[in-house]
Design an enzyme around this catalytic site. Structure first.
Site, PDB file in Angstrom:
ATOM      1  CG  HIS A   1      46.538  42.082  43.113  1.00  0.00           C
ATOM      2  ND1 HIS A   1      46.449  43.438  43.224  1.00  0.00           N
ATOM      3  CD2 HIS A   1      46.615  41.813  41.785  1.00  0.00           C
ATOM      4  CE1 HIS A   1      46.494  43.971  42.021  1.00  0.00           C
ATOM      5  NE2 HIS A   1      46.591  43.016  41.137  1.00  0.00           N
TER       6      HIS A   1
ATOM      7  NE  ARG B   1      46.947  39.583  38.145  1.00  0.00           N
ATOM      8  CZ  ARG B   1      45.795  39.002  37.780  1.00  0.00           C
ATOM      9  NH1 ARG B   1      45.721  37.697  37.653  1.00  0.00           N
ATOM     10  NH2 ARG B   1      44.727  39.739  37.575  1.00  0.00           N
TER      11      ARG B   1
ATOM     12  NE  ARG C   1      50.629  42.605  35.370  1.00  0.00           N
ATOM     13  CZ  ARG C   1      49.535  42.622  36.122  1.00  0.00           C
ATOM     14  NH1 ARG C   1      48.402  43.120  35.663  1.00  0.00           N
ATOM     15  NH2 ARG C   1      49.554  42.113  37.338  1.00  0.00           N
TER      16      ARG C   1
ATOM     17  CD  GLU D   1      46.352  47.923  34.638  1.00  0.00           C
ATOM     18  OE1 GLU D   1      45.675  47.106  35.271  1.00  0.00           O
ATOM     19  OE2 GLU D   1      47.587  47.888  34.595  1.00  0.00           O
TER      20      GLU D   1
ATOM     21  CG  ASN E   1      40.658  42.669  37.867  1.00  0.00           C
ATOM     22  OD1 ASN E   1      39.544  42.347  37.489  1.00  0.00           O
ATOM     23  ND2 ASN E   1      41.672  41.834  37.924  1.00  0.00           N
ATOM     24  CG  ASP E   2      44.180  47.976  38.570  1.00  0.00           C
ATOM     25  OD1 ASP E   2      43.893  48.288  39.747  1.00  0.00           O
ATOM     26  OD2 ASP E   2      45.109  47.228  38.279  1.00  0.00           O
TER      27      ASP E   2
ATOM     28  NE  ARG F   1      42.236  45.031  42.000  1.00  0.00           N
ATOM     29  CZ  ARG F   1      43.086  44.635  41.054  1.00  0.00           C
ATOM     30  NH1 ARG F   1      43.658  45.517  40.261  1.00  0.00           N
ATOM     31  NH2 ARG F   1      43.351  43.371  40.879  1.00  0.00           N
TER      32      ARG F   1
HETATM   33  C1  PEP Z   1      43.458  44.178  35.969  1.00  0.00           C
HETATM   34  O1  PEP Z   1      43.698  45.229  36.551  1.00  0.00           O
HETATM   35  O2  PEP Z   1      42.341  43.892  35.474  1.00  0.00           O
HETATM   36  C2  PEP Z   1      44.498  43.156  35.836  1.00  0.00           C
HETATM   37  C3  PEP Z   1      44.344  42.098  35.081  1.00  0.00           C
HETATM   38  O3  PEP Z   1      45.639  43.325  36.535  1.00  0.00           O
HETATM   39  P1  PEP Z   1      45.744  43.115  38.108  1.00  0.00           P
HETATM   40  O4  PEP Z   1      44.483  42.437  38.592  1.00  0.00           O
HETATM   41  O5  PEP Z   1      46.937  42.280  38.343  1.00  0.00           O
HETATM   42  O6  PEP Z   1      45.891  44.506  38.621  1.00  0.00           O
HETATM   43 MG    MG Z   2      45.692  45.829  36.967  1.00  0.00          MG
END
Ligand code: PEP
Ligand code: MG
Length: 621
Positions: free
Chosen positions: A203, A310, A346, A458, A481-482, A492
């Site tokens: 993040h 977010r 979200r 995710e 991403n998750d 990550r």
């Molecule tokens: C993700 O996980 O791809 C996502 C968009 O949420 P974040 O990066 O805020 O966890």
């Molecule tokens: Mg995420």
């Protein structure tokens, strides 16, 4: 030639700047409320800090060499004047008294106020003086923190650097998302980041990207190899840092920066144009935003909506949780600004690397460990995060849901729930939305009764068991991403395993394909809002998998739009079919690169208009 260091590039672009090595203490400006009985103490702290800085500036002036340029004295006099201005020295005391806040908080509020006034002046010289105001306030903040004054040699060099138009590259061991939030207010002095730790989709780096700052993560021993004030070239495209480059190399990079600037100007011409593929398939290009003000970037990039807000960043770096009204204002601001275009908000995805301040956690009744203020969680990425957090703290969740629902009266708002894995979580989340609706009805407050609720895909369990998701929800958003982190079992944000973070792993691709296919067949809009959506190397594959909604950082949006103009959806589908038979990510990457090359050679520079007006993709939400 200069020393070269390597890491992983995060945001695109190249930047040249002076190194500033960050000590953690520099990042921590605490904000908290004080008791009425403590006001005198807080005001005394302010007075004391101002007196110390006054003495510091006097001492500096007395030590200026006789043959020093006249500007040096003028510069110190200016800072002294700023320090003594009642807007800066009296107003914060009043704020402490009236709003019962600590000295640092009052000072930073007033700083922003004064800077706004400077920035509104229609004169370049005065406008740029807001930078001096910030520097003076930083001195006071350092004194409030009990710190020593900044090394003057550094201060002077940075000042000189700033005067020559140079900016700072922050070099840190690690940065938390909360730290980067501080830099958002830094008025453009920060040109980029280098960290020793961190993964490219952490993040922290998502925020760096949202600031448009080139950044490189995982640069081992950066703080040993780089000295304060070194000139750095940060080539985020190549994941390379060049320390103290020679003249020739510097000239080469300056030319490349110029060329990149021209390319960006060209891209801007696509802003008002429809997003579609070469064969006329309409595509929604949506923006990811982190704070309400980011909506400007979304509009600036010509986004078709906000695909991911977010909201957790509204809750961080503060000791009191935002009230329903404060949240409502933030969400409504975005909804209004988007003028009817969809805004996907979200719900709170706090937890893991995004932590609340200790007092805020305590106000929820969470235990804190007294030491660094963080609760001890054995494995935060797998712990109390996102929807789990919200279900554990119903008031927190309900307050946010009411605020989001109220904002739906100001535009087209949708609710997106993160980290869902169990059918029970979906049902509970929907029940909470129902309860929030009831509460607003009882209060006779306005909201749009049709607000759609969607879920993030995710967690692998969700992607593997989509049935309950498509039955209960109105849209899906793939959080790649998750998804990558949980499918591949790598953190990550951990640079030690960043080499295993592989978006093109066939297991990840299968889950993405399955989600797009199942969701679309059920008539649900499906988007990707993870970093993959803005990756030029991957866009053709996602298009070929049937994706029609891409949500990304606004800075990436026009580049993706341009690439889509070159792509044919049927060719992309055939490519995705071939790739589905490959099991090695490097072969997949090669196949994608090979597909791009011949097309790039023939690609028209500017998009052509479609013959027939493009139809909007079918939507349920
Ligand atoms: C993700 O996980 O791809 C996502 C968009 O949420 P974040 O990066 O805020 O966890
Ligand atoms: Mg995420």
């Amino acid at each position: 030639m200069g020393k070269q260091l390597v890491g992983q590039g995060v945001a695109r672009g190249i930047v040249i700047g002076r190194a500033h090595l960050l000590a953690p203490s520099e990042l921590d400006i605490r904000q908290y409320h004080v008791q009425r009985a403590d006001v005198l103490h807080e005001v005394a702290r302010l007075n004391n800090a101002f007196s110390l800085v006054r003495a510091e500036l006097e001492q500096l002036r007395a030590n200026v060499a006789d043959d020093a340029p006249a500007e040096v004295r003028a510069f110190l006099d200016l800072h002294r004047m700023i320090l003594d201005d009642s807007l800066l020295c009296d107003a914060p005391r009043d704020l402490v008294r009236s709003r019962l806040i600590n000295a640092e908080w009052a000072l930073t509020i007033q700083l922003e106020e004064v800077c706004l006034q400077f920035e509104a002046i229609d004169d370049d010289y005065f406008r740029s003086r807001s930078q001096d105001v910030r520097q003076v306030v930083e001195r006071v903040l350092r004194r409030l923190a009990g710190g020593r004054p900044a090394p003057e040699a550094l201060g002077r060099r940075l000042q000189e650097g700033a005067r020559e138009g140079e900016r700072l590259v922050l070099v840190a061991h690690d940065l938390a998302p909360a730290d980067v939030l501080h830099f958002r207010e830094d008025g453009g002095r920060v040109a980029g980041f280098i960290t020793e730790l961190g993964g490219p989709t952490s993040h922290t780096m998502i925020l760096a990207r949202s600031l448009g700052l080139p950044a490189i993560v995982g640069v081992a021993d950066a703080r040993d190899a780089i000295e304060e004030g070194d000139l750095l070239v940060v080539d985020s495209d190549a994941g390379r840092v060049i320390v103290q480059p020679g003249e020739e190399l510097l000239a080469e990079y300056r030319t490349r920066i110029l060329v990149q600037g021209q390319a960006r100007t060209e891209l801007r011409k696509l802003r008002g144009k429809l997003s579609r593929t070469k064969d006329g398939i309409p595509i929604e290009l949506l923006a990811n935003i982190e704070m309400p003000d980011d909506v400007r970037d979304a509009l600036d990039a010509g986004a078709d909506g906000v695909g991911l807000f977010r909201t957790e960043f509204l809750f961080m770096n503060r000791d009191e949780l935002p009230s329903e009204d404060e949240q409502y204002e933030s969400y409504a601001k975005v909804a209004r600004a988007m003028k009817g275009k969809p805004v996907v908000i979200r719900t709170l995805d706090i937890g893991a690397d995004k932590v609340l301040n200790a007092p805020a956690r305590q106000s929820l009744g969470l235990s804190v460990d007294g030491g660094d203020g963080l609760a001890v969680e054995p494995n935060p990425a797998l712990g109390l995060r996102a929807i789990r957090y919200c279900l554990a703290y119903p008031d927190l969740f309900l307050t946010q849901l009411r605020a989001i629902l109220r904002a739906s009266s100001q535009g087209t708002v949708r609710i997106l729930v993160p980290m869902l894995a169990h059918v029970g979580e979906i049902d509970k989340a929907l029940q909470f939305v129902g309860r929030a609706r009831e509460q607003l009805k009882e209060r006779r407050q306005k909201f749009d009764a049709r607000v759609a609720v969607g879920g993030m895909i995710e967690v692998p369990a969700a992607a593997l068991n989509l049935g309950p998701f498509v039955e209960r929800l109105k849209f899906l958003s793939l959080g790649t991403n998750d998804l990558i982190q949980y499918v591949l079992a790598i953190d990550r944000s951990d640079s030690a395993v960043a080499y295993l973070y592989e978006p093109l792993h066939p297991a990840v691709l299968q889950l993405i394909q399955q989600t797009i296919r199942t969701g679309t067949r059920a008539g649900l809009p499906v988007s990707v809002c993870g970093e993959m959506a803005g990756d030029l190397a991957i866009v053709e594959l996602l298009l070929g998998m049937g994706l029609r909604r891409f949500s990304m950082n606004p800075a990436q949006l026009l580049g993706i739009k341009q690439r889509l103009y070159e792509l044919d959806s049927k060719v992309a589908a055939r490519l995705a079919g071939r790739i589905a038979r490959l099991h090695d990510p490097s072969l997949i990457r090669d196949a994608l690169a090979r597909a791009t090359l011949p097309r790039r050679r023939q690609a028209p520079a500017a998009p052509r208009r479609p013959k027939a007006p493009a139809k909007s993709p079918a939507r349920r939400a």
